[in-house]
Design a protein around this motif. Structure first.
Motif, PDB file in Angstrom:
ATOM      1  N   GLY A   3       7.234 -13.489  -3.456  1.00  0.00           N
ATOM      2  CA  GLY A   3       6.148 -13.432  -3.592  1.00  0.00           C
ATOM      3  C   GLY A   3       5.536 -11.954  -3.677  1.00  0.00           C
ATOM      4  O   GLY A   3       6.107 -11.343  -4.338  1.00  0.00           O
ATOM      5  N   ARG A   4       4.201 -11.914  -3.246  1.00  0.00           N
ATOM      6  CA  ARG A   4       3.676 -10.761  -3.837  1.00  0.00           C
ATOM      7  C   ARG A   4       3.436  -9.810  -2.350  1.00  0.00           C
ATOM      8  O   ARG A   4       3.199 -10.119  -1.426  1.00  0.00           O
ATOM      9  CB  ARG A   4       2.142 -11.102  -4.245  1.00  0.00           C
ATOM     10  CG  ARG A   4       1.427  -9.779  -4.864  1.00  0.00           C
ATOM     11  CD  ARG A   4       0.178 -10.228  -5.305  1.00  0.00           C
ATOM     12  NE  ARG A   4      -0.176  -9.428  -6.657  1.00  0.00           N
ATOM     13  CZ  ARG A   4      -0.125  -9.612  -7.789  1.00  0.00           C
ATOM     14  NH1 ARG A   4       0.223 -10.829  -8.308  1.00  0.00           N
ATOM     15  NH2 ARG A   4      -0.453  -8.689  -8.620  1.00  0.00           N
TER      16      ARG A   4
ATOM     17  N   ALA B 231       3.290   6.887  -3.828  1.00  0.00           N
ATOM     18  CA  ALA B 231       2.621   5.706  -4.734  1.00  0.00           C
ATOM     19  C   ALA B 231       2.363   4.479  -4.019  1.00  0.00           C
ATOM     20  O   ALA B 231       3.286   4.355  -2.851  1.00  0.00           O
ATOM     21  CB  ALA B 231       3.652   5.388  -6.043  1.00  0.00           C
ATOM     22  N   LEU B 232       1.318   3.822  -4.271  1.00  0.00           N
ATOM     23  CA  LEU B 232       1.133   2.521  -3.773  1.00  0.00           C
ATOM     24  C   LEU B 232       1.389   1.626  -4.990  1.00  0.00           C
ATOM     25  O   LEU B 232       0.688   1.672  -6.010  1.00  0.00           O
ATOM     26  CB  LEU B 232      -0.457   2.526  -3.200  1.00  0.00           C
ATOM     27  CG  LEU B 232      -0.825   1.138  -2.569  1.00  0.00           C
ATOM     28  CD1 LEU B 232       0.156   0.773  -1.499  1.00  0.00           C
ATOM     29  CD2 LEU B 232      -2.328   1.136  -2.353  1.00  0.00           C
ATOM     30  N   LEU B 233       2.140   0.574  -4.461  1.00  0.00           N
ATOM     31  CA  LEU B 233       2.640  -0.316  -5.527  1.00  0.00           C
ATOM     32  C   LEU B 233       2.148  -1.800  -5.044  1.00  0.00           C
ATOM     33  O   LEU B 233       2.312  -2.064  -3.893  1.00  0.00           O
ATOM     34  CB  LEU B 233       4.229  -0.212  -5.846  1.00  0.00           C
ATOM     35  CG  LEU B 233       4.752   0.922  -6.006  1.00  0.00           C
ATOM     36  CD1 LEU B 233       6.444   0.612  -6.037  1.00  0.00           C
ATOM     37  CD2 LEU B 233       4.442   1.665  -7.171  1.00  0.00           C
ATOM     38  N   ASP B 234       1.605  -2.551  -6.151  1.00  0.00           N
ATOM     39  CA  ASP B 234       1.597  -3.810  -6.032  1.00  0.00           C
ATOM     40  C   ASP B 234       2.507  -4.591  -6.646  1.00  0.00           C
ATOM     41  O   ASP B 234       2.628  -4.517  -7.846  1.00  0.00           O
ATOM     42  CB  ASP B 234       0.167  -4.200  -6.656  1.00  0.00           C
ATOM     43  CG  ASP B 234      -0.273  -5.567  -6.370  1.00  0.00           C
ATOM     44  OD1 ASP B 234       0.177  -6.260  -5.456  1.00  0.00           O
ATOM     45  OD2 ASP B 234      -1.188  -6.345  -7.031  1.00  0.00           O
ATOM     46  N   CYS B 235       3.402  -5.431  -5.859  1.00  0.00           N
ATOM     47  CA  CYS B 235       4.682  -5.869  -6.326  1.00  0.00           C
ATOM     48  C   CYS B 235       4.583  -7.438  -6.371  1.00  0.00           C
ATOM     49  O   CYS B 235       4.197  -7.895  -5.425  1.00  0.00           O
ATOM     50  CB  CYS B 235       5.852  -5.247  -5.550  1.00  0.00           C
ATOM     51  SG  CYS B 235       6.019  -3.522  -5.647  1.00  0.00           S
ATOM     52  N   GLU B 236       5.454  -7.934  -7.320  1.00  0.00           N
ATOM     53  CA  GLU B 236       5.487  -9.273  -7.246  1.00  0.00           C
ATOM     54  C   GLU B 236       7.309  -9.487  -7.389  1.00  0.00           C
ATOM     55  O   GLU B 236       7.787  -8.848  -8.171  1.00  0.00           O
ATOM     56  CB  GLU B 236       5.072  -9.875  -8.469  1.00  0.00           C
ATOM     57  CG  GLU B 236       4.989 -11.458  -8.649  1.00  0.00           C
ATOM     58  CD  GLU B 236       4.313 -11.935  -9.834  1.00  0.00           C
ATOM     59  OE1 GLU B 236       4.566 -13.208 -10.113  1.00  0.00           O
ATOM     60  OE2 GLU B 236       3.269 -11.442  -9.924  1.00  0.00           O
ATOM     61  N   THR B 237       7.726 -10.536  -6.585  1.00  0.00           N
ATOM     62  CA  THR B 237       8.910 -10.559  -6.433  1.00  0.00           C
ATOM     63  C   THR B 237       9.352 -11.980  -6.387  1.00  0.00           C
ATOM     64  O   THR B 237       8.272 -12.814  -6.596  1.00  0.00           O
ATOM     65  CB  THR B 237       9.836 -10.004  -5.148  1.00  0.00           C
ATOM     66  OG1 THR B 237       9.256 -10.529  -3.899  1.00  0.00           O
ATOM     67  CG2 THR B 237       9.611  -8.440  -5.008  1.00  0.00           C
TER      68      THR B 237
ATOM     69  N   GLY C 235      14.744  -7.153  -9.895  1.00  0.00           N
ATOM     70  CA  GLY C 235      14.015  -8.245  -9.212  1.00  0.00           C
ATOM     71  C   GLY C 235      12.567  -7.733  -8.779  1.00  0.00           C
ATOM     72  O   GLY C 235      12.059  -8.661  -8.247  1.00  0.00           O
ATOM     73  N   LEU C 236      12.162  -6.714  -9.398  1.00  0.00           N
ATOM     74  CA  LEU C 236      10.760  -6.396  -8.976  1.00  0.00           C
ATOM     75  C   LEU C 236       9.807  -6.121 -10.165  1.00  0.00           C
ATOM     76  O   LEU C 236      10.193  -5.997 -11.445  1.00  0.00           O
ATOM     77  CB  LEU C 236      10.834  -4.786  -8.516  1.00  0.00           C
ATOM     78  CG  LEU C 236      11.262  -4.653  -7.038  1.00  0.00           C
ATOM     79  CD1 LEU C 236      11.394  -3.207  -6.681  1.00  0.00           C
ATOM     80  CD2 LEU C 236      10.376  -5.304  -6.029  1.00  0.00           C
ATOM     81  N   ARG C 237       8.690  -6.495 -10.027  1.00  0.00           N
ATOM     82  CA  ARG C 237       7.640  -6.148 -11.170  1.00  0.00           C
ATOM     83  C   ARG C 237       6.514  -5.551 -10.032  1.00  0.00           C
ATOM     84  O   ARG C 237       5.612  -6.452  -9.746  1.00  0.00           O
ATOM     85  CB  ARG C 237       7.270  -7.420 -11.878  1.00  0.00           C
ATOM     86  CG  ARG C 237       6.395  -7.125 -13.060  1.00  0.00           C
ATOM     87  CD  ARG C 237       6.691  -8.666 -13.912  1.00  0.00           C
ATOM     88  NE  ARG C 237       6.614  -8.348 -15.483  1.00  0.00           N
ATOM     89  CZ  ARG C 237       7.513  -7.614 -16.278  1.00  0.00           C
ATOM     90  NH1 ARG C 237       8.360  -6.613 -15.574  1.00  0.00           N
ATOM     91  NH2 ARG C 237       7.413  -7.533 -17.281  1.00  0.00           N
TER      92      ARG C 237
END
Length: 158
Positions: A120-121, A111-117, A94-96
């Motif tokens: 939302g983001r 790590a710093l992640l910028d995620c879209e689920t 469910g993550l990108r």
């Protein structure tokens, strides 16, 4: 009788030995210093845009791979079962996410992640602590959340 000139090889050897003063030959264990002067230093190689090194630190990228809670989950097809982590992104379950930055700290990587689920983001701070076969995935931005223990999915389970 005609006097012959010295063989060319002898002349070249004499000229070459005259170039270096006695005692100035570097042994094989001590290479010569680089030549200094204008035009002797080449600029560092340029990487194409987007190919900048992501990892800071000397450790191996041990968290790279496909991870899931169980071997049965590894065997399931699709992106919902296993989590796939590369040097640039993390997706599955469910993550990108795009890995914005990553730093080696002790036995793991923050790590710093910028995620879209689906909802939302968001930005997420995580820690990867990997051994050969297990990965602890810790949400640094949610200290009350328990770490996830994942196993490495083998090539046979894909």
């Amino acid at each position: 009788m005609k006097r012959s000139s010295p063989p060319l090889l002898v002349v070249l050897a004499t000229l070459l030995t005259a170039c270096d003063p006695p005692g100035q030959v570097n042994p094989p264990t001590e290479p010569a210093q680089p030549i200094q002067g204008p035009g002797t230093s080449a600029p560092p190689p340029q990487r194409p845009p987007g190919m900048e090194p992501l990892m800071r630190g000397a450790g191996a990228t041990s968290f790279i791979g496909r991870w899931a809670p169980t071997a049965e989950t590894c065997a399931q097809p699709g992106d919902q079962a296993a989590l796939r982590i590369t040097t640039t992104d993390l997706h599955g379950r469910g993550l990108r996410c795009v890995i914005e930055s990553i730093d080696e700290r002790g036995q793991g990587y923050d790590a710093l992640l910028d995620c879209e689920t689906g909802s939302g983001r968001s930005s997420r701070q995580v820690r990867f602590e990997a051994t050969n076969e297990t990965l602890r995935l810790i949400r640094l931005d949610r200290p009350d959340e328990a770490p996830q223990r994942l196993i490495r999915c083998t090539a046979l389970a894909r």
